[in-house]
Scaffold this motif. Structure first.
Motif, short mmCIF file in Angstrom:
data_model
loop_
_atom_site.label_atom_id
_atom_site.label_comp_id
_atom_site.label_asym_id
_atom_site.label_seq_id
_atom_site.Cartn_x
_atom_site.Cartn_y
_atom_site.Cartn_z
N LYS B 24 6.41 9.77 -13.99
CA LYS B 24 5.84 8.40 -14.55
C LYS B 24 6.20 8.35 -15.91
O LYS B 24 6.79 7.32 -16.44
CB LYS B 24 4.29 8.49 -14.19
CG LYS B 24 3.82 6.82 -14.48
CD LYS B 24 2.48 6.73 -14.12
CE LYS B 24 1.93 5.39 -14.33
NZ LYS B 24 0.40 5.12 -14.07
N PHE B 27 9.88 7.73 -16.43
CA PHE B 27 10.32 6.01 -16.00
C PHE B 27 9.83 5.26 -17.19
O PHE B 27 10.48 4.31 -17.62
CB PHE B 27 9.45 5.75 -14.87
CG PHE B 27 9.50 4.38 -14.45
CD1 PHE B 27 10.58 4.45 -13.43
CD2 PHE B 27 8.69 3.56 -14.71
CE1 PHE B 27 10.58 3.04 -13.00
CE2 PHE B 27 8.85 2.05 -14.45
CZ PHE B 27 9.91 1.80 -13.52
N ALA B 28 8.53 5.51 -17.61
CA ALA B 28 7.99 4.75 -18.85
C ALA B 28 9.19 4.93 -20.04
O ALA B 28 9.18 4.03 -20.97
CB ALA B 28 6.56 5.12 -19.06
N TYR B 31 12.71 2.86 -19.03
CA TYR B 31 12.69 1.98 -18.19
C TYR B 31 13.34 0.75 -18.83
O TYR B 31 14.27 0.28 -18.49
CB TYR B 31 11.17 1.40 -17.51
CG TYR B 31 11.40 0.25 -16.65
CD1 TYR B 31 11.94 0.28 -15.66
CD2 TYR B 31 10.63 -0.82 -17.30
CE1 TYR B 31 12.05 -0.93 -14.85
CE2 TYR B 31 10.81 -2.15 -16.54
CZ TYR B 31 11.33 -2.11 -15.57
OH TYR B 31 11.60 -3.23 -14.50
N LYS B 32 12.65 0.26 -20.10
CA LYS B 32 13.33 -0.94 -20.79
C LYS B 32 14.59 -0.79 -21.19
O LYS B 32 15.34 -1.63 -21.07
CB LYS B 32 12.28 -1.01 -21.95
CG LYS B 32 12.40 -2.25 -22.64
CD LYS B 32 11.63 -3.37 -21.74
CE LYS B 32 12.07 -4.83 -22.29
NZ LYS B 32 11.32 -5.81 -21.57
N GLU B 49 16.44 -4.75 -12.47
CA GLU B 49 15.39 -3.92 -12.05
C GLU B 49 15.52 -2.91 -10.91
O GLU B 49 15.14 -1.79 -10.99
CB GLU B 49 13.96 -4.58 -11.87
CG GLU B 49 12.80 -3.82 -11.62
CD GLU B 49 11.49 -4.69 -11.75
OE1 GLU B 49 11.37 -5.65 -12.50
OE2 GLU B 49 10.36 -4.51 -11.05
N GLU B 50 16.11 -3.71 -10.06
CA GLU B 50 16.61 -2.84 -8.71
C GLU B 50 17.40 -1.70 -9.09
O GLU B 50 17.32 -0.68 -8.32
CB GLU B 50 17.03 -3.81 -7.64
CG GLU B 50 16.15 -4.42 -6.59
CD GLU B 50 16.70 -5.37 -5.47
OE1 GLU B 50 17.74 -4.84 -5.10
OE2 GLU B 50 15.97 -6.14 -5.22
N SER B 53 15.46 1.08 -10.56
CA SER B 53 14.57 1.62 -9.56
C SER B 53 15.25 2.53 -8.62
O SER B 53 14.90 3.65 -8.57
CB SER B 53 14.04 0.33 -8.77
OG SER B 53 13.03 1.15 -7.88
N ASP B 54 16.66 2.11 -8.30
CA ASP B 54 17.40 2.94 -7.51
C ASP B 54 17.68 4.29 -8.19
O ASP B 54 17.73 5.26 -7.55
CB ASP B 54 18.64 2.02 -7.07
CG ASP B 54 18.42 1.19 -5.76
OD1 ASP B 54 17.19 1.27 -5.23
OD2 ASP B 54 19.18 0.32 -5.79
N PHE B 56 16.11 5.78 -10.21
CA PHE B 56 15.06 6.66 -10.68
C PHE B 56 14.34 7.23 -9.03
O PHE B 56 13.74 8.26 -8.77
CB PHE B 56 13.61 5.84 -11.12
CG PHE B 56 13.50 5.83 -12.51
CD1 PHE B 56 13.29 7.33 -13.32
CD2 PHE B 56 14.17 4.87 -13.22
CE1 PHE B 56 13.26 7.38 -14.71
CE2 PHE B 56 14.26 5.05 -14.65
CZ PHE B 56 13.83 6.18 -15.40
N ILE B 57 14.89 6.44 -8.07
CA ILE B 57 14.64 7.02 -6.89
C ILE B 57 15.28 8.23 -6.46
O ILE B 57 14.94 9.16 -5.91
CB ILE B 57 14.78 5.87 -5.48
CG1 ILE B 57 13.62 4.80 -5.59
CG2 ILE B 57 15.00 6.37 -4.20
CD1 ILE B 57 13.98 3.45 -4.81
N TRP B 60 14.02 10.98 -8.20
CA TRP B 60 12.88 11.82 -7.67
C TRP B 60 13.06 12.49 -6.15
O TRP B 60 12.72 13.58 -5.77
CB TRP B 60 11.74 10.72 -7.10
CG TRP B 60 10.48 11.43 -6.59
CD1 TRP B 60 9.99 11.12 -5.45
CD2 TRP B 60 9.61 12.22 -7.16
NE1 TRP B 60 9.02 12.17 -5.03
CE2 TRP B 60 8.46 12.57 -6.38
CE3 TRP B 60 9.54 12.62 -8.38
CZ2 TRP B 60 7.65 13.38 -6.39
CZ3 TRP B 60 8.36 13.60 -8.93
CH2 TRP B 60 7.49 14.01 -7.62
#
Lengths: 389, 189
Positions: B24, B27-28, B31-32, B49-50, B53-54, B56-57, B60
């Motif tokens: 997390k 990510f923080a 992210y920006k 954003e997608e 997000s991809d 970061f997916i 993980w």
């Protein structure tokens, strides 16, 4: 005047990329061009400005988590607490339910969770003087220097770890777990000092298709597991090492008897007396009541008479259980549980025997309850507890 | 931006301990920056954003392999760029030329407590930045706001180190002359 060289060097300086020679060169250029000082000062100030908004990424992260779960990735809802209270141990069915997600996560490995529970307990511990918590500021500490990863807990706290292969380990107070950097590749080996409950996933090697063994090394014994969940306790200074199996099958190898391999069946307990070379209590006054117990013996697991709590694994459910144990042994358990130190001023009191279960009691409530069962007096000073008749 | 030892610590916590809070935090942290970077390609905050997000997916899902990544920050930026380009390819959209990147800088703003500049001078600085060619502005942003090294920017944008240096020189010279212009006029008036 062409100042490009100056600006190039200013850029490198601001970005932290200028070499010593370049910084020197910039000094020289600025000396011959004083006009630049003002601009440089302002540019430097501008450069040090950061964005006015404190970006709140919480919402974005939650949206991301939804997509992450949709993508089939394994994510545990609750952040794993460092200090466990209730629900310390997930029920077995819950563990099994996670299997498909684990499988997806490590597609190159065949995984499964064998229905086996094993507990290794060195039941009577004296003083764990050898264990020094490595980080007093945190309840547990993880070190990953060099080739080894090391996780330690101090007295009064426990932690839960997920190993690189997905196996879970609950580490009891005052314990240490070490594993190599290459853990999981061809062999899974950990070293344990203290006590831990293992929930080991079954892995077949992608190379040869055979199960990757999981081995727990303690000073006295090695436990070989192929897919099981179990608990190991091997505190320094303990008089005996106990291995209790709840479900499944494990092999135990006793170091001093390399030819013997003991296979445990469910609900069986293997007791191995620790030899004389084992670290012992530093307090000479501690009774070394060597019983005439054989070096190796197998017996049944013990349940408390009142509510059938399995004594050997109670700690995992955050229960502190005594089953007709001497006050000396009770005190040793409480020292680790509550991070306190006992001092006995009376030999008779040391020999009192107690049975009981504590769950959320404070040390004071626990001592009060014990003193009602068998009369003694206690005084608490800081984390020191003095017991008198 | 975090110093790289701190990123490495997060990286290890995620890879070795499946540490969700470290994930997390990572990510923080990025992210920006990654969102803005992706946006300069796809030009839509939602798509960007997608894309992020991809990225970061993937981080993980493949976290156990994270320890093998030498430069996680650059890895995240490059993955974001690839994700954005893949999206554009899948939509059969034409690739944007670097001249068309949309980049906004957020860290250049008027803060009278921190700056000796007046609001009017600051406006001129803002204008100088906005007038920078988009690729030049992107490079300036990546170095200043996202803390990337010159060679990292070069690798990310497939440019030579020399080009990055030149673009940075251009950016600083133009911003500098906006300030300098102001002194000259102030002094002469």
């Amino acid at each position: 005047m062409n100042r490009d060289r100056t600006w190039l060097l200013i850029g490198k300086k601001l970005a932290g990329e200028a070499s010593a020679e370049e910084l020197q060169e910039l000094e020289g250029l600025l000396r011959s061009d004083p006009d630049m000082h003002y601009a440089l000062q302002n540019i430097t100030d501008l450069w040090s400005l950061s964005s006015p908004e404190q970006h709140n990424t919480e919402d974005a992260f939650n949206r991301h988590l939804n997509r992450l779960k949709e993508a089939g990735a394994h994510w545990e809802e609750e952040p794993e607490p460092i200090e466990m209270d209730a629900d310390f141990l997930p029920p077995a069915d819950q563990v099994t339910n996670r299997l498909p997600k684990l499988r997806r996560r490590k597609a190159f490995l065949l995984m499964g969770i064998a229905a086996a529970l094993l507990l290794i307990v060195a039941e009577i511990f004296l003083y764990n003087s050898k264990l020094k918590p490595s980080s007093p500021a945190r309840p547990f500490a993880a070190h990953h220097t060099g080739e080894k990863n090391e996780i330690t807990t101090r007295n009064g706290s426990k932690t839960k770890i997920t190993l690189p292969d997905g196996s879970k380990v609950w580490l009891n107070a005052g314990s240490k777990l070490t594993y190599n950097k290459d853990f999981g590749n061809t062999i899974r080996e950990v070293e344990l000092t203290g006590e831990a409950f293992f929930d080991v996933v079954h892995i077949n090697s992608s190379a040869h298709g055979q199960a990757v063994p999981f081995i727990i090394h303690t000073p006295q014994i090695d436990v070989h597991v192929v897919g099981t969940a179990f608990n190991v306790k091997s505190y320094p200074g303990d008089r005996q090492t106990e291995t209790s199996l709840l479900r499944g099958k494990v092999e135990v190898l006793i170091h001093s008897r390399p030819d013997e391999k003991i296979i445990l069946r469910p609900n069986e307990k293997l007791v191995v007396m620790n030899d004389e070379e084992m670290p012992r209590s530093t307090l000479p006054s501690k009774p070394t009541t060597i019983t005439n117990q054989p070096f190796v013996s197998v017996s049944k697991l013990s349940y408390t008479t009142s509510d059938s709590i399995l004594v050997e694994t109670a700690w995992v459910q955050n229960k502190l259980v005594f089953d007709n144990e001497s006050f000396t042994d009770v005190a040793a358990k409480m020292e680790r549980w509550y991070n306190v130190q006992f001092q006995f001023n009376d030999e008779q009191t040391e020999k009192l025997r107690f049975s009981g279960v504590f769950e959320n009691e404070t040390i004071e409530q626990a001592l009060t309850a014990l003193s009602i069962a068998s009369p003694f007096h206690y005084a608490i000073t800081g984390n020191k507890i003095t017991i008198t008749r | 931006m975090l110093a790289s030892p701190q990123i490495q610590e997060l990286q290890q916590r995620i890879a070795l301990y499946d540490d969700q809070s470290a994930y997390k935090e990572l990510f923080a942290l990025f992210y920006k920056s990654l969102l803005q970077f992706a946006c300069s390609y796809v030009r839509s905050p939602e798509i960007a954003e997608e894309v992020v997000s991809d990225v970061f997916i993937k981080v993980w899902k493949k976290r156990s392999g994270l320890v093998r990544i030498y430069n996680l920050k650059l890895y995240l930026f490059i993955s974001t760029k690839n994700g954005a380009l893949n999206y554009l390819r899948s939509q059969k959209k034409i690739f944007l030329q670097p001249e068309q990147y949309q980049v906004q800088l957020e860290s250049i703003w008027f803060n009278p407590e921190k700056l000796m500049l007046t609001a009017e001078m600051m406006n001129r600085v803002q204008k100088a930045i906005n007038d920078l060619p988009p690729r030049c502005r992107l490079i300036f942003k990546l170095v200043k706001e996202d803390g990337l090294k010159y060679r990292e920017v070069a690798e990310l944008l497939n440019l030579s180190l020399k080009t990055v240096e030149n673009q940075m020189t251009t950016a600083l010279r133009k911003i500098g002359s906006a300030i300098h212009f102001d002194i000259s006029t102030t002094l002469s008036s």
